[in-house]
Design a protein around this motif. Structure first.
Motif, short mmCIF file in Angstrom:
data_model
loop_
_atom_site.label_atom_id
_atom_site.label_comp_id
_atom_site.label_asym_id
_atom_site.label_seq_id
_atom_site.Cartn_x
_atom_site.Cartn_y
_atom_site.Cartn_z
N ILE A 5 15.16 -9.04 -7.44
CA ILE A 5 14.14 -8.65 -6.63
C ILE A 5 13.40 -7.61 -7.14
O ILE A 5 12.12 -7.77 -6.92
N SER A 6 13.94 -6.61 -7.45
CA SER A 6 13.20 -5.50 -7.93
C SER A 6 12.31 -5.69 -8.98
O SER A 6 11.25 -5.27 -9.24
N CYS A 7 12.70 -6.74 -9.84
CA CYS A 7 11.75 -7.06 -11.12
C CYS A 7 10.53 -7.94 -10.48
O CYS A 7 9.64 -7.73 -11.22
N THR A 8 10.73 -8.92 -9.67
CA THR A 8 9.80 -9.78 -9.14
C THR A 8 8.99 -9.10 -8.13
O THR A 8 7.81 -9.33 -7.88
N ALA A 9 9.54 -8.08 -7.37
CA ALA A 9 8.50 -7.57 -6.39
C ALA A 9 8.90 -5.82 -6.39
O ALA A 9 9.53 -5.64 -5.71
N CYS A 10 8.22 -5.14 -7.30
CA CYS A 10 8.36 -3.74 -7.07
C CYS A 10 6.87 -2.98 -7.00
O CYS A 10 6.07 -3.72 -7.80
N SER A 11 6.81 -1.95 -6.61
CA SER A 11 5.45 -1.22 -6.60
C SER A 11 5.84 0.25 -6.70
O SER A 11 6.62 0.89 -6.27
N VAL A 12 4.71 0.91 -7.11
CA VAL A 12 4.64 2.66 -6.93
C VAL A 12 3.45 3.09 -6.47
O VAL A 12 2.33 2.63 -7.05
N ASN A 13 3.50 3.77 -5.58
CA ASN A 13 2.17 4.35 -4.85
C ASN A 13 1.07 3.29 -4.45
O ASN A 13 -0.19 3.48 -4.81
N GLY A 14 1.62 2.20 -4.02
CA GLY A 14 0.53 0.94 -3.62
C GLY A 14 0.08 0.05 -4.77
O GLY A 14 -0.60 -0.74 -4.74
N TYR A 15 0.79 0.42 -6.01
CA TYR A 15 0.27 -0.36 -7.11
C TYR A 15 1.54 -1.24 -7.59
O TYR A 15 2.56 -0.77 -7.68
N GLY A 16 1.23 -2.45 -7.88
CA GLY A 16 2.20 -3.36 -8.32
C GLY A 16 2.00 -4.86 -8.37
O GLY A 16 0.59 -5.00 -8.29
N ILE A 17 2.98 -5.50 -8.45
CA ILE A 17 2.69 -7.00 -8.59
C ILE A 17 1.99 -7.65 -7.28
O ILE A 17 2.43 -7.20 -6.15
N PRO A 18 0.87 -8.38 -7.56
CA PRO A 18 0.08 -8.91 -6.32
C PRO A 18 0.98 -9.59 -5.42
O PRO A 18 1.81 -10.39 -5.87
N GLY A 19 1.02 -9.34 -4.31
CA GLY A 19 1.71 -9.88 -3.19
C GLY A 19 2.91 -9.06 -2.83
O GLY A 19 3.34 -9.32 -1.78
N SER A 20 3.25 -8.18 -3.58
CA SER A 20 4.48 -7.61 -3.26
C SER A 20 3.90 -6.07 -2.49
O SER A 20 4.85 -5.57 -1.96
N VAL A 21 2.69 -5.84 -2.79
CA VAL A 21 2.23 -4.56 -2.14
C VAL A 21 0.76 -4.64 -1.57
O VAL A 21 0.00 -5.17 -2.48
N ASP A 22 0.51 -4.21 -0.46
CA ASP A 22 -0.82 -4.05 -0.22
C ASP A 22 -1.11 -2.58 0.59
O ASP A 22 -0.48 -2.27 1.48
N GLN A 23 -2.11 -2.03 -0.10
CA GLN A 23 -2.15 -0.70 0.41
C GLN A 23 -3.79 -0.57 0.45
O GLN A 23 -4.50 -0.71 -0.36
N TYR A 24 -4.27 0.03 1.62
CA TYR A 24 -5.79 0.16 1.96
C TYR A 24 -5.81 1.22 2.93
O TYR A 24 -5.07 1.51 3.63
N THR A 25 -7.23 1.79 2.67
CA THR A 25 -7.66 2.87 3.67
C THR A 25 -8.52 2.53 4.77
O THR A 25 -9.70 1.76 4.37
N THR A 26 -8.50 2.92 5.92
CA THR A 26 -9.51 2.66 6.99
C THR A 26 -10.13 4.00 7.30
O THR A 26 -9.20 4.50 7.99
N ASP A 27 -11.31 4.08 7.31
CA ASP A 27 -12.01 5.29 7.64
C ASP A 27 -12.67 5.15 8.90
O ASP A 27 -13.49 3.96 9.08
N SER A 28 -12.65 6.03 9.79
CA SER A 28 -13.84 5.79 11.00
C SER A 28 -14.34 7.25 11.39
O SER A 28 -13.85 8.28 10.61
N PRO A 29 -15.42 7.55 12.18
CA PRO A 29 -15.71 8.84 12.54
C PRO A 29 -14.57 9.71 13.00
O PRO A 29 -14.92 10.86 13.15
N PHE A 30 -13.53 9.07 13.31
CA PHE A 30 -12.42 9.63 14.16
C PHE A 30 -11.22 9.95 13.53
O PHE A 30 -10.43 10.73 13.92
N SER A 31 -10.89 9.41 12.54
CA SER A 31 -9.51 9.43 11.78
C SER A 31 -9.79 8.66 10.34
O SER A 31 -10.65 7.92 10.21
#
Lengths: 114, 173
Positions: free
Chosen positions: B16-42
Motif C-alpha cells: 500500500i505504501s509503495c502504490t499510494a504514498c505522498s509527501v506534502n501533497g505530491y505523490g502518485i496521482p489518485g493517492s493525493v489531492d491538495q489544492y488551495t481555495t482563496d476568497s476575500p475572507f479566507s
C-alpha cells in the motif's frame, strides 16, 4: 531507555508551557487517541470518545480575560460527519455585537436557520 | 505462525505504501489531492490522501490510511468583521484587492481513518482508528471573528478575520 527519556521530555515540554492561545476543540474518535498540547490540552482515550473543550489563557488581575461572542450549531451525523454552523468573535468585535441585540438575533437566525 | 502473520501484515503495508504514498501533497496521482481555495475572507488548503502520506508544512505529520484535512487561514484586516459578511450575505460587494493572510491557520479540520501521527511546536498527537477533529486556535492577544458553515450550501462558507497590528503574508508572494 532513550525513547522513554525522549517521551518524558516531550510531555514535560508540552505540559509545562504557558498557553498564549485560545483553543476550542470539537472531536469525535473511535480507537486509540492521544493528544498533548502546549496550550494545556492532555487526553488519552480508547474506544468511542466525544469531546468539546476550550482552553483559555490565564490572565493577570485587571487584564481582559478575552471577551467572546459565539453561536454554534453542531449536528453529529456519524464518526466522520459533523454538520457545523459556527460564528465566533472575540475582543472588540465581540463587545460591539453583544451590545447590538438586532445583530445577535439575526446571527442566531442565520446559524440555526429558523 | 506469528512471524508469518506479521510478514503478511508488513508486506501488505509495504504494498500500500509503495502504490499510494505522498509527501506534502505530491505523490502518485489518485493517492493525493491538495489544492488551495482563496476568497476575500479566507484561504483554505484542502488535502485528501490515501495510503501513506507525510506532511512537513506547519507540522510533521505521518498518516497511513485515509485522510481529509483542511487548514483555514484568516485574513488580517482591521476594517472587516465577519458579522457583516454573515448578515449582508453578499461577499461580492466587498473589496477583492489582494489580501493579507495570517501565517498560522485559525481552524484545522482533520478527518482521519487509520494511523495518524502529528508533531509540531505546540502539539503532539497520535491516533489509531477514526478521528474527526475541529480545532479553532488563535493568539489571545488578537481579536478575531469567524464564520464557518458546512451545511445548507453546496460549498462550505468560510469567513475568518483577525484584527492585528500585523502578522501575515501577502498572497502575491
Amino acid at each position: 531507555m532513550k525513547i522513554k527519556f525522549a517521551g518524558l521530555s516531550l510531555v514535560t515540554l508540552l505540559v509545562g508551557c504557558t498557553s498564549t492561545h485560545l483553543v476550542y476543540v470539537q472531536e469525535t474518535s473511535m480507537g486509540l487517541n492521544v493528544a498533548l498540547s502546549a496550550d494545556g490540552m492532555q487526553k488519552m482515550s480508547l474506544g468511542y470518545d466525544r469531546d468539546v473543550m476550550a482552553v483559555i489563557p490565564k490572565k493577570s488581575d485587571g487584564e481582559d480575560a478575552m471577551a467572546l461572542f459565539s453561536v454554534n450549531n453542531v449536528k453529529v451525523n456519524g464518526l466522520d460527519n459533523m454538520d457545523i454552523a459556527q460564528f465566533v468573535a472575540t475582543g472588540e468585535p465581540a463587545k460591539k455585537l453583544a451590545a447590538d441585540q438586532e445583530a445577535v438575533s439575526k446571527i442566531r437566525t442565520k446559524i440555526y436557520g429558523q | 505462525m506469528d512471524i508469518f502473520a506479521f510478514n503478511v501484515v508488513g508486506f501488505t503495508a509495504l504494498l500500500i505504501s509503495c502504490t499510494a504514498c505522498s509527501v506534502n501533497g505530491y505523490g502518485i496521482p489518485g493517492s493525493v489531492d491538495q489544492y488551495t481555495t482563496d476568497s476575500p475572507f479566507s484561504r483554505t488548503i484542502h488535502t485528501k490522501a490515501k495510503g501513506l502520506h507525510v506532511n512537513t508544512h506547519e507540522s510533521f505529520d505521518v498518516h497511513f490510511g485515509y485522510l481529509e484535512k483542511e487548514l483555514i487561514y484568516p485574513i488580517v484586516d482591521n476594517n472587516i468583521v465577519c458579522s457583516s459578511y454573515l448578515l449582508d450575505g453578499d461577499s461580492e460587494s466587498y473589496n477583492t484587492e489582494p489580501v493579507l493572510f495570517a501565517q498560522e491557520p485559525i481552524k484545522t479540520i482533520i478527518k482521519s481513518t487509520g494511523l495518524y501521527f502529528t508533531l509540531s511546536s505546540y502539539t503532539f498527537g497520535f491516533s489509531v482508528g477514526v478521528l474527526n477533529r475541529h480545532v479553532l486556535r488563535v493568539n489571545s492577544e488578537e481579536s478575531f471573528s469567524m464564520f464557518y458553515q458546512n451545511v445548507k450550501s453546496p460549498d462550505t462558507q468560510v469567513c475568518a478575520v483577525i484584527q492585528s497590528q500585523f502578522k501575515g503574508d501577502n498572497n502575491e508572494n
